[in-house]
Design an enzyme around this catalytic site. Structure first.
Site, mmCIF file in Angstrom:
data_model
loop_
_atom_site.group_PDB
_atom_site.id
_atom_site.type_symbol
_atom_site.label_atom_id
_atom_site.label_comp_id
_atom_site.label_asym_id
_atom_site.label_seq_id
_atom_site.Cartn_x
_atom_site.Cartn_y
_atom_site.Cartn_z
ATOM 1 N N ALA A 153 -42.211 -59.841 -13.818
ATOM 2 C CA ALA A 153 -41.954 -59.340 -12.466
ATOM 3 C C ALA A 153 -40.915 -60.207 -11.762
ATOM 4 C CB ALA A 153 -43.252 -59.307 -11.659
ATOM 5 N N TYR A 154 -41.069 -61.515 -11.867
ATOM 6 C CA TYR A 154 -40.123 -62.438 -11.245
ATOM 7 C C TYR A 154 -38.724 -62.254 -11.832
ATOM 8 C CZ TYR A 154 -38.212 -66.922 -9.623
ATOM 9 O OH TYR A 154 -37.437 -67.901 -9.033
ATOM 10 N N ALA A 155 -38.644 -62.162 -13.162
ATOM 11 C CA ALA A 155 -37.352 -61.982 -13.815
ATOM 12 C C ALA A 155 -36.712 -60.661 -13.408
ATOM 13 C CB ALA A 155 -37.520 -62.055 -15.338
#
Length: 247
Positions: A153-155
């Site tokens: 999700a962060y990436a």
């Protein structure tokens, strides 16, 4: 080279009460900018430790467009104009394989890390265009270039920030408003508390310099990108990875 005739520039720094955002705010303040801090919580912020007096400290949820619009209007009333927007607010989210990633947390990470950048840019850009000058710096991550396993999700959000920066920079190329982003590796911040020691070790192992980034290193880079000296670069992603990414 485009410059602003306003003698003292005003910068909004999101997620500015701690970590990378506070480091950026300190650097900009040391160079004579008036600082407006946006964050959800200022409980641990102390002017004596920060080393500067913010013009405003506003409680803002960047994932909520009405919250952003209200805060920006209040900032204009206090400052008269805004010259610099630093979109730094973000969360890391859980560390988990994608097939086990909590759906609600996926949405939360994208809402804050990507949609939050959109909300702030969408709100501030008309004002910057009207002034004929502005600098926007979006804080992405090397994860947005290369991806980190178990941090999808962060990436995905940070990759979106990089692409979004490229897109709007082309929309604004003739306006005097330049938009760039930075893609740092991990630094010694509160975000580390959300990560496992194994995950931190795996990130450090990918860095040729074999150390994490120092907040002051990011702040120095952002300060230049946010200055009038950065006059012929827009839509670019500046690397801060100790040699991990060379593109």
């Amino acid at each position: 080279m485009s410059t602003t005739n306003h003698p003292i520039q005003t910068a909004i720094v999101t997620g500015g009460a701690r970590g990378l955002g506070l480091g950026i705010a300190k650097r900009l303040a040391s160079e004579g900018r008036r600082i407006i801090l946006w964050d959800l919580d200022f409980e641990n912020f102390a002017t004596s430790q920060a080393g500067f007096e913010p013009l405003l400290m506003q409680q803002v949820n960047v994932a909520d467009l009405p919250s952003v619009a209200k805060a920006f209007n209040e900032a204009l009333l206090a400052a008269g104009r805004v010259d610099i927007l630093i979109n730094n607010a973000g969360i890391n989210g859980p560390i988990a394989p994608t097939w086990e990633y909590p759906v609600d947390q996926w949405q939360r990470v994208l809402d804050i890390d990507l949609t939050g950048v959109f909300n702030c840019c969408r709100t501030a850009i008309p004002h910057l265009i009207a002034n004929g000058y502005g600098r926007i710096v979006n804080v992405a991550s090397v994860a947005g270039k290369e991806g980190n396993p178990n941090g999808s999700a962060y990436a995905a959000a940070k990759g979106g920030v990089i692409a979004y920066t490229k897109s709007i920079s082309k929309e604004l190329a003739l306006s005097g408003v330049l938009v760039n982003c930075v893609a740092p590796t991990m630094a010694e911040t509160d975000l580390l508390k959300q990560m496992t020691p194994e995950f931190i070790a795996s990130i450090k192992a990918k860095i040729p310099m074999r150390r994490l980034m120092e907040i002051e290193e990011l702040a120095a880079m952002v300060a230049w990108i946010a200055s009038a000296d950065c006059s012929f670069t827009t839509g670019f992603t500046f690397d801060l990875t100790g040699g991990r990414a060379t593109y």
